[in-house]
Design a protein around this motif. Structure first.
Motif, short mmCIF file in Angstrom:
data_model
loop_
_atom_site.label_atom_id
_atom_site.label_comp_id
_atom_site.label_asym_id
_atom_site.label_seq_id
_atom_site.Cartn_x
_atom_site.Cartn_y
_atom_site.Cartn_z
N LEU A 106 14.22 3.82 6.68
CA LEU A 106 13.96 4.51 7.95
C LEU A 106 13.00 5.68 7.79
CD1 LEU A 106 17.55 4.63 9.54
CD2 LEU A 106 15.65 3.11 10.14
N ARG A 107 13.08 6.40 6.67
CA ARG A 107 12.31 7.63 6.52
C ARG A 107 10.98 7.44 5.78
NH1 ARG A 107 15.41 12.20 7.58
NH2 ARG A 107 16.98 11.59 9.12
N ILE A 108 10.84 6.33 5.07
CA ILE A 108 9.61 6.12 4.30
C ILE A 108 8.89 4.84 4.75
CG2 ILE A 108 8.62 5.74 2.02
CD1 ILE A 108 10.92 7.34 0.85
N THR A 109 9.61 3.71 4.67
CA THR A 109 8.95 2.43 4.94
C THR A 109 8.42 2.33 6.37
OG1 THR A 109 10.40 1.36 3.33
CG2 THR A 109 9.20 -0.07 4.86
N LEU A 110 9.28 2.59 7.35
CA LEU A 110 8.86 2.45 8.74
C LEU A 110 7.73 3.42 9.12
CD1 LEU A 110 12.08 1.69 10.83
CD2 LEU A 110 10.21 0.16 10.21
N PRO A 111 7.84 4.73 8.80
CA PRO A 111 6.72 5.61 9.14
C PRO A 111 5.41 5.23 8.44
CG PRO A 111 8.68 6.89 8.70
CD PRO A 111 8.99 5.49 8.30
N MET A 112 5.49 4.88 7.15
CA MET A 112 4.28 4.52 6.43
C MET A 112 3.70 3.19 6.91
SD MET A 112 3.60 6.96 4.27
CE MET A 112 2.49 6.19 3.10
N LEU A 113 4.58 2.32 7.42
CA LEU A 113 4.15 1.01 7.88
C LEU A 113 3.81 1.00 9.38
CD1 LEU A 113 3.90 -1.72 6.33
CD2 LEU A 113 6.11 -2.36 7.32
N SER A 114 4.00 2.12 10.06
CA SER A 114 3.81 2.14 11.52
C SER A 114 2.41 1.73 11.97
CB SER A 114 4.18 3.53 12.07
OG SER A 114 3.39 4.54 11.49
N PRO A 115 1.31 2.08 11.27
CA PRO A 115 0.01 1.56 11.71
C PRO A 115 -0.09 0.04 11.65
CG PRO A 115 -0.29 3.43 10.24
CD PRO A 115 1.16 3.04 10.16
N ILE A 116 0.56 -0.56 10.64
CA ILE A 116 0.57 -2.02 10.53
C ILE A 116 1.43 -2.63 11.63
CG2 ILE A 116 1.05 -3.96 8.99
CD1 ILE A 116 -1.17 -2.12 8.03
N GLN B 250 0.81 -1.22 0.00
CA GLN B 250 0.00 0.00 0.00
C GLN B 250 0.84 1.28 0.00
OE1 GLN B 250 -3.34 -0.28 -0.36
NE2 GLN B 250 -2.91 -2.48 -0.43
N ILE B 251 2.16 1.16 0.13
CA ILE B 251 3.02 2.35 0.12
C ILE B 251 3.27 2.78 -1.32
CG2 ILE B 251 5.25 3.29 0.80
CD1 ILE B 251 5.36 1.24 3.04
N PRO B 252 2.90 4.00 -1.69
CA PRO B 252 3.07 4.44 -3.09
C PRO B 252 4.55 4.46 -3.51
CG PRO B 252 1.58 5.91 -1.89
CD PRO B 252 2.22 5.02 -0.87
N ASP B 253 4.82 4.01 -4.72
CA ASP B 253 6.18 3.99 -5.23
C ASP B 253 6.76 5.38 -5.43
OD1 ASP B 253 6.25 1.22 -5.30
OD2 ASP B 253 5.49 1.10 -7.35
N MET B 254 5.89 6.40 -5.57
CA MET B 254 6.39 7.75 -5.86
C MET B 254 7.25 8.28 -4.71
SD MET B 254 2.93 10.02 -5.37
CE MET B 254 2.02 10.04 -3.81
N TYR B 255 6.98 7.82 -3.47
CA TYR B 255 7.81 8.27 -2.35
C TYR B 255 9.23 7.76 -2.49
CZ TYR B 255 3.38 9.50 -0.08
OH TYR B 255 2.16 10.05 0.22
N TYR B 256 9.38 6.49 -2.87
CA TYR B 256 10.71 5.93 -3.05
C TYR B 256 11.43 6.57 -4.24
CZ TYR B 256 9.11 2.31 0.19
OH TYR B 256 8.62 1.64 1.28
N GLU B 257 10.68 6.83 -5.30
CA GLU B 257 11.28 7.45 -6.48
C GLU B 257 11.78 8.86 -6.17
OE1 GLU B 257 8.15 7.29 -9.29
OE2 GLU B 257 8.27 5.11 -9.61
N ALA B 258 10.98 9.61 -5.42
CA ALA B 258 11.40 10.96 -5.04
C ALA B 258 12.62 10.92 -4.13
CB ALA B 258 10.25 11.69 -4.35
N ALA B 259 12.64 9.97 -3.20
CA ALA B 259 13.78 9.86 -2.29
C ALA B 259 15.03 9.45 -3.04
CB ALA B 259 13.47 8.85 -1.19
N SER B 260 14.91 8.57 -4.04
CA SER B 260 16.06 8.15 -4.84
C SER B 260 16.63 9.32 -5.63
CB SER B 260 15.66 7.02 -5.79
OG SER B 260 15.23 5.88 -5.07
#
Length: 307
Positions: free
Chosen positions: A214-224, A193-203
């Motif tokens: 640390l900055r995208i996956t964990l915060p976006m996955l924190s509710p799970i 469910q995490i949009p790929d655009m966040y990773y693309e922008a970070a890259s």
């Protein structure tokens, strides 16, 4: 439309609403009966029994809070709490880390993904079963597979891992960690469910793989993560089958695998001290409720939602 027609329309709507309510209540009735007869009723009965001296044969004798006072003077109960807390707060974090790592690997779009997902999930279906607990005794026994494998590399005269007080609890912790499939599936669904655009922008900004995690996956996955933490904590506190089978129902050796639920079972169904066992059950309920409440309160500092 005339006034009379409007009144008839309103009455017809109200009549239809009443019929819908009756139909809804009819379909909810089995669930309501289950809540009252199977959940709420036994809970209230156990609350009453926790204030009595009851052995399943004689009439319950009201003794007030003596069962609760007795718990704090029972060294075996205090030891069972220590063992249970050690089991919960060691096995659950390790299990969730392993589950998240497996989910990250499977999220890469590898071939035969449904097959690997099923293989990893299978232990969650079998891990709390009697058959697997018996198999665990064979694997970690004195002449088990682990000692046989270590013997091939020159390690001999090793202890029986489940019969040594220093290692017995560790084998049950390992059994719980092995059942990482259920939280892994939930993590995998969250990662999708995490949009790929966040990773693309970070890259594009030059963020490396670890920084993106640390900055995208964990915060976006924190509710799970929060959801899995709650589920696994509650389930770990209620663990029973593994300790019962691996220790032969004794909680040994030297009470090193005496889970709280196992000691509760012994008091209720071996000693027939149902009043004391009921008080123990309510203490466990209070402990789980407090830890769950603390987790919810602290979640505002580390769980992030889209809004």
């Amino acid at each position: 439309m005339s006034v009379f027609e409007e009144l008839r329309s309103v009455r017809s709507a109200k009549s239809q609403g009443k019929r819908d309510n009756k139909a809804a209540f009819f379909f909810l009735l089995p669930w309501l009966l289950g809540v009252v007869l199977i959940t709420a009723g036994p809970m209230l009965a156990s609350l009453w029994l926790s204030f009595t001296n009851y052995n399943l044969i004689q009439t319950p004798d009201f003794i007030g809070v003596q069962n609760y006072v007795r718990m704090f003077n029972d060294p075996r109960l205090l030891n069972s709490l220590r063992v249970t807390f050690e089991y919960v707060f060691v096995s659950v974090p390790i299990q969730l880390v392993v589950a998240l790592a497996a989910a990250l690997v499977l999220d890469k779009g590898m071939r035969a993904l449904p097959f690997y997902r099923s293989v990893f999930y299978l232990p969650s279906l079998l891990g709390s079963s009697v058959a697997v607990a018996i198999l665990w005794r064979q694997i970690f026994g004195q002449g088990g597979l682990v000692n046989q494998a270590l013997g091939l590399v020159g390690l001999h005269n090793l202890p029986g891992w489940i019969s040594d007080p220093q290692f017995a609890l560790g084998t049950i912790i390992l059994l719980n960690v092995w059942t990482f499939g259920a939280p892994m599936i939930i993590f995998l669904a969250g990662l999708r469910q995490i949009p790929d655009m966040y990773y693309e922008a970070a890259s594009i900004d030059g963020a490396g793989r670890w920084k993106r995690f640390l900055r995208i996956t964990l915060p976006m996955l924190s509710p799970i993560i929060f959801f899995n933490v709650i589920l696994q904590l509650i389930g770990a506190f209620q663990s029973f089958t593994q300790a019962f089978i691996v220790s032969g129902g004794t909680g040994g050796p030297s009470d090193s695998t005496m889970f709280y639920t196992l000691y509760l079972y012994q008091q209720g169904f071996n000693q027939f001290d149902m009043g004391y066992a009921s008080a123990m059950a309510w203490l466990l309920f209070i402990i789980i409720a407090i830890i769950t409440a603390v987790t919810f309160v602290t979640s505002k500092y580390w769980v992030f939602y889209d809004n």
